[in-house]
Design a protein around this motif. Structure first.
Motif, mmCIF file in Angstrom:
data_model
loop_
_atom_site.group_PDB
_atom_site.id
_atom_site.type_symbol
_atom_site.label_atom_id
_atom_site.label_comp_id
_atom_site.label_asym_id
_atom_site.label_seq_id
_atom_site.Cartn_x
_atom_site.Cartn_y
_atom_site.Cartn_z
ATOM 1 N N ASN A 1 -21.159 29.389 17.552
ATOM 2 C CA ASN A 1 -21.394 28.054 16.991
ATOM 3 C C ASN A 1 -22.318 28.176 15.778
ATOM 4 O O ASN A 1 -23.027 27.254 15.413
ATOM 5 N N SER A 2 -22.296 29.336 15.151
ATOM 6 C CA SER A 2 -23.166 29.610 14.008
ATOM 7 C C SER A 2 -22.731 28.801 12.784
ATOM 8 O O SER A 2 -21.547 28.696 12.479
ATOM 9 N N CYS A 3 -23.729 28.244 12.088
ATOM 10 C CA CYS A 3 -23.437 27.543 10.835
ATOM 11 C C CYS A 3 -22.864 28.503 9.794
ATOM 12 O O CYS A 3 -22.177 28.074 8.862
ATOM 13 N N GLU B 1 -17.033 19.493 16.869
ATOM 14 C CA GLU B 1 -17.971 19.588 15.765
ATOM 15 C C GLU B 1 -19.296 18.993 16.195
ATOM 16 O O GLU B 1 -19.344 17.877 16.715
ATOM 17 N N TYR C 1 -27.985 19.351 7.305
ATOM 18 C CA TYR C 1 -26.982 20.402 7.128
ATOM 19 C C TYR C 1 -26.762 20.662 5.639
ATOM 20 O O TYR C 1 -27.134 19.873 4.769
ATOM 21 N N TRP C 2 -26.137 21.815 5.387
ATOM 22 C CA TRP C 2 -25.801 22.203 4.015
ATOM 23 C C TRP C 2 -24.428 21.649 3.639
ATOM 24 O O TRP C 2 -23.511 21.640 4.454
ATOM 25 N N CYS D 1 -25.481 19.781 13.154
ATOM 26 C CA CYS D 1 -25.455 20.854 12.153
ATOM 27 C C CYS D 1 -24.126 20.920 11.414
ATOM 28 O O CYS D 1 -23.942 21.748 10.546
ATOM 29 N N HIS D 2 -23.204 20.018 11.753
ATOM 30 C CA HIS D 2 -21.859 20.094 11.203
ATOM 31 C C HIS D 2 -21.273 21.484 11.449
ATOM 32 O O HIS D 2 -20.657 22.081 10.587
ATOM 33 N N GLU D 3 -21.509 21.988 12.659
ATOM 34 C CA GLU D 3 -21.000 23.299 13.023
ATOM 35 C C GLU D 3 -19.948 23.133 14.110
ATOM 36 O O GLU D 3 -19.923 22.117 14.808
ATOM 37 N N ASP E 1 -18.318 29.468 8.635
ATOM 38 C CA ASP E 1 -17.679 28.305 7.990
ATOM 39 C C ASP E 1 -16.202 28.605 7.786
ATOM 40 O O ASP E 1 -15.743 28.918 6.685
ATOM 41 N N ARG F 1 -31.304 30.317 5.316
ATOM 42 C CA ARG F 1 -30.187 30.372 4.367
ATOM 43 C C ARG F 1 -30.643 30.960 3.030
ATOM 44 O O ARG F 1 -29.918 31.741 2.398
ATOM 45 N N LYS G 1 -33.968 26.415 9.089
ATOM 46 C CA LYS G 1 -32.583 26.573 8.656
ATOM 47 C C LYS G 1 -32.519 26.736 7.131
ATOM 48 O O LYS G 1 -31.747 27.547 6.613
#
Length: 421
Positions: A54-56, A117, A161-162, A121-123, A59, A263, A259
């Motif tokens: 479930n890592s951001c 989702e 989130y990014w 984190c939108h992950e 992607d 990044r 976070k």
């Protein structure tokens, strides 16, 4: 998001053994959902390697959209997509949420389950179901490595989130250092300082100095700090991570701060922009930000570029500790020569019938003492609109002095209001 309309070779034989698995687990809580779905997959596919993440950094959406792999929704299972519409510049997007996909990657075919989702984190909780562990791990590493690299884009951190910002990337590309109006000595000092930082990696290492730099641009609103940041990022040509906020409804500030710096460390050498630093730092998150700036985990190659309109609101431990922000550059109200240069530059972009005379430019520069660059921009726009609305032919030489007085009265009103609040 683009998908192949044809299944990769051999994909038709790879039938999910539990067509209701997605539906059965979506009703569970997030923690239980991951555990029970993973356990069931392991039971259903004992002869396959299953990698869960479930890592951001994973992607998979962006990876497939960049044609690094092909994702094909399984023809016998419903795949859920969210459809978005961006009115500016009228862009239609389709985003994966839940589904079973067949993956074609570097001559290999395997399966991928995306179960949900996470709003925090939108992950996406994902399972790579591959013939062997080596293939699953290679694919996972490839996606994460690619996702951690900034590809001709700007990543903006907001709401926890990014996200990629095409608009900010275009604005940065349009901002040039040579056209930035500011005192010549200050302009040269900033340029030499920041370009020298990225060029001096070996020098830092030779003398055992951590290869990191903290710079803060200080000054009242509207005096070119944001423009300078964009022009600097464009000039330096390094990946840019832009932090607009660190609070979010569904995630904790402390986790968001970590976070951000995680990044930045994975992207370095890079520029980490902290916009309006005085609004980002609070009493609750101060110690976490201090620890991250100190770089206990290592901040090599990170140029932290911050802006603040109100330095007096910042804790001295943030602003005055050399290891955090060792360079402070002050952006004051533009002096006469800078106001004249700004008005003259704007004048070149006007149509012939609108343009100020040389005398009009000089008179406007003298009359606008105390104006910020933002007010000078407003002056030129409002004067142009007044000219467009007039019923008789008078040029900007006549209109501009009137607009100066109108804007100055607004400035006085705003300053009075701010003092009474």
């Amino acid at each position: 998001m683009q998908f192949s309309l044809h299944s990769p070779n051999g994909a038709a034989e790879r039938q999910p053994k539990h067509p209701h698995l997605i539906h059965a687990h979506l009703g569970l809580g997030e923690d239980a959902r991951g555990y029970y779905a993973g356990a069931e997959l392991a039971e259903l596919y004992p002869d396959r390697a299953i990698l869960e993440t479930n890592s951001c950094a994973f992607d998979i959406r962006a990876y497939a959209d960049a044609a690094q792999c092909v994702l094909t929704p399984h023809p016998q299972l419903h795949a859920q997509f969210i459809h978005d519409w961006d009115s500016q510049p009228q862009k239609f997007e389709r985003r994966i949420v839940n589904g079973w996909f067949q993956v074609a990657w570097q001559g290999h075919n395997f399966d991928l389950l995306l179960l949900y989702e996470s709003a925090a984190c939108h992950e996406t909780l994902a399972w790579i179901i591959a013939p062997d562990a080596a293939l699953a791990e290679s694919f996972f590493r490839a996606v994460c490595a690619w996702s951690s690299t900034v590809h001709d884009e700007v990543l903006v951190f907001e709401d926890g989130y990014w996200r990629k910002s095409d608009e900010l990337f275009s604005a940065i590309r349009a901002a040039t250092w040579d056209t930035l109006i500011m005192p010549a000595a200050l302009k040269q000092q900033i340029r030499d300082d920041l370009t020298g930082f990225f060029a001096a990696r070996e020098t830092y290492a030779r003398y055992g100095v951590p290869w990191k730099r903290g710079v803060v641009l200080i000054g009242p609103p509207g005096n070119g700090k944001t423009h300078a940041v964009k022009a600097l990022v464009n000039m330096l040509g390094r990946p840019c991570l832009y932090v607009k906020s660190i609070d979010a409804d569904r995630s904790h500030e402390h986790g968001n701060i970590r976070k951000v710096f995680e990044r930045a460390r994975s992207t370095a050498p890079c520029v980490l922009v902290l916009e309006d630093l005085d609004t980002l730092v609070t009493a609750e998150n101060r110690s976490v930000i201090l620890n991250e700036l100190d770089g206990f985990a290592g901040n090599d190659g990170i140029l932290t570029l911050a802006t603040t309109n109100y330095p007096e609101r910042l804790d001295p431990a943030i602003l005055d500790r050399p290891s955090r922000f060792d360079r402070k550059y002050h952006f004051e109200l533009p002096v006469l020569a800078e106001r004249e240069a700004f008005i003259a530059d704007w004048n070149t972009r006007l149509s012939d019938e609108l343009r100020l005379s040389t005398t009009g430019i000089s008179a406007a520069a003298v009359a606008t003492d105390g104006f910020s660059f933002a007010y000078l921009k407003e002056l030129m726009i409002s004067a142009t609109m007044a000219w467009m609305n007039q019923t008789h032919a008078k040029g900007l030489d006549h209109i501009l002095p009137i607009q100066v007085q109108l804007l100055r009265s607004q400035m006085v009103t705003q300053q009075t209001d701010s003092l009474t609040v």
